[in-house]
Scaffold this active site. Structure first.
Site, PDB file in Angstrom:
ATOM      1  N   GLU A  44      10.965  -6.066  -1.653  1.00 54.33           N
ATOM      2  CA  GLU A  44      10.133  -4.682  -1.588  1.00 54.33           C
ATOM      3  C   GLU A  44      10.195  -4.283  -2.955  1.00 54.33           C
ATOM      4  O   GLU A  44       9.607  -3.394  -3.275  1.00 54.33           O
ATOM      5  CB  GLU A  44      10.753  -3.980  -0.331  1.00 54.33           C
ATOM      6  CG  GLU A  44      10.509  -2.487  -0.259  1.00 54.33           C
ATOM      7  CD  GLU A  44       8.948  -2.362   0.001  1.00 54.33           C
ATOM      8  OE1 GLU A  44       8.027  -2.954   0.124  1.00 54.33           O
ATOM      9  OE2 GLU A  44       9.035  -0.872   0.517  1.00 54.33           O
ATOM     10  N   THR A  83       0.887   4.641  -4.780  1.00 54.81           N
ATOM     11  CA  THR A  83       2.271   5.033  -4.214  1.00 54.81           C
ATOM     12  C   THR A  83       2.834   6.220  -5.485  1.00 54.81           C
ATOM     13  O   THR A  83       3.517   7.084  -5.262  1.00 54.81           O
ATOM     14  CB  THR A  83       3.238   3.964  -4.211  1.00 54.81           C
ATOM     15  OG1 THR A  83       2.394   3.198  -3.154  1.00 54.81           O
ATOM     16  CG2 THR A  83       4.517   4.384  -3.748  1.00 54.81           C
TER      17      THR A  83
END
Lengths: 314, 314
Positions: free
Chosen positions: B134, B187
């Site tokens: 991640e 993001t």
């Protein structure tokens, strides 16, 4: 008046903030606490006839005394301000100590009068009246001392404005060591020392710790409780108002405390501990640090009080 | 290779932040999710042989692909980088959607390879490897998507740095309506829009709401859950990246949602609901708002997924 129409209540000291629970968390301890006696009298209105243990500092005028304000606010709500009621206030804990002294008196005042007049309201319904008393002493509208003093146990306040709270079960073997050093920390100063803005990163840490503490308490996970009792917002700033704060903290942790921080706005400090024996050791260790300065201090060891304010024998 | 030595896993989408739980709370839903297939092969090393559903955007080089990074990190830890392993990645959810797409692939990569090599590690032990995957995609070290994807349910992260988390029981009748509008929110932009400092008052409100949400979830108090689902930090700033956000929020609440906010960094939005029927109505209501703009969107209705990543039939 006969003894049967006299009510004597005890309202316990409380630890608010609880490290990461700034303004949202508090718990009650068994002692110390305030006692209030109320009885009917013929002269209409509320009369504070006696105050002990305050060194002559508290006003007897009910509109200037937090116990009086709480009781009057309740009587006004009920349309009973012409009732003749005498009130005695016996302060059995220091005020300005960070132990919820004004909350205890406010809660005791509202609770005692409510009992005396036949208990028209539930404990939950008494909350705003006790808070009005507290607000008159403290200038702020906070439930984090008042609510645990009223209900006992650990109380989490979602919103002070909405009086929205949840009762958190206390792990069976959770004990508190609370030490009050005899120094003065003005709430005004303790509040003024806090910044208006904080780093978002600190807010996230505090949120993580508060959530961890709640989960630890509910799941009886002492390890998680211990890892969560950290305050990155108020403690780093307020600790400088308490001599040898970090020395006391190290002593508490060395003696086995799960965590240690400031009780309310201070100067009292508290430690949460697993078991009574450790709590006594921790209280001694903290007390020694203050004595060595030297600062007189009182140490209290208590389980989390499950009951809150209650009637005691006259 | 025979089919028996092939493992196919499904890793679910996740909703992180959950309004007041910025960076500390996430939950898994039943679908969508990513599928990863792994099998042994003779050529040493990890080889990504096929990626579908990504529109050709994801790299097949395992060191540049989050599923590959997670698997490689695990194999390195186990001293097994010379094992010959083929991996197929089937993206079945949009990426950059705020639904934990890279977390799902990372979790699936680590979990599938761990299964294939005889399951030397537990799910809990896989967490740091999935997080490494991640982090390679996202640039940040966050468990709020990875942990619920791995374990299922609702996961509270006390500390991302310490990987300290607690699993929160989901109320039986808690459902999520999740809607992904087909717009891009980077993001980086969603993070950059957040301030470095926030008012202490907002931090206290957020702490109150987060604690209220945890208590509500644990005590199955839908009213408390509803009163607690408010984000005063990220949502007011990030909502401007999502067209008609407040219109969608009003539609969700009108349709009976307990609360509504942004999923992860967006653009997906979610609502928590009591019961499947309400969740369907809420999903339809949100979807209509986006369609009217017009923005294409996908709506998902799901209970809180209790399992997380798991092996499925090949």
């Amino acid at each position: 008046m006969s003894n049967s129409s006299e009510i004597r209540v005890f309202a316990p000291a409380t630890v608010a903030n609880v490290a990461c629970g700034y303004d949202v968390l508090g718990f009650a301890i068994d002692s110390p606490g305030d006692e209030i006696v109320v009885r009917h009298c013929d002269k209409p209105g509320l009369h504070i006839t006696q105050i002990t243990g305050d060194g002559g500092k508290l006003p007897k005028n009910p509109t200037q005394n937090c116990a009086g304000v709480a009781a009057l606010d309740l009587l006004k709500h009920l349309g009973m301000t012409d009732r003749g009621i005498e009130m005695e206030i016996h302060k059995k804990m220091p005020f300005g100590s960070g132990l919820g002294s004004s909350s205890a008196s406010s809660v005791a005042g509202a609770f005692a009068v409510n009992k005396l007049i036949g208990e028209p309201l539930t404990k939950k319904q008494l909350l705003p009246f006790a808070m009005a008393g507290e607000a008159s002493a403290d200038g702020a509208w906070h439930a984090d001392n008042v609510a645990p003093c009223l209900f006992g146990g650990i109380v989490f306040i979602r919103s002070n404005d909405e009086l929205d709270f949840a009762q958190i079960p206390a792990p069976k073997n959770l004990w508190a060591a609370v030490v009050h050093p005899d120094i003065e920390v003005l709430t005004k100063v303790a509040r003024g020392i806090l910044p208006k803005e904080i780093p978002l990163e600190n807010a996230t840490q505090q949120i993580g710790n508060l959530g961890g503490l709640l989960c630890g308490l509910i799941q009886e996970d002492y390890g998680l409780i211990s890892r969560s009792i950290h305050d990155v917002i108020a403690e780093p700033r307020r600790q400088k108002l308490i001599p040898d704060f970090y020395k006391a903290k190290r002593a508490a942790i060395s003696a086995g405390a799960l965590g240690f921080s400031i009780s309310g706005a201070g100067p009292s400090v508290f430690a949460l501990c697993e078991g009574e024996e450790i709590a006594h050791k921790v209280a001694d260790a903290i007390s020694k640090v203050f004595h060595a300065i030297p600062i007189e201090n009182q140490a209290y060891v208590s389980r989390i009080n499950p009951t809150g304010v209650h009637v005691i024998e006259s």
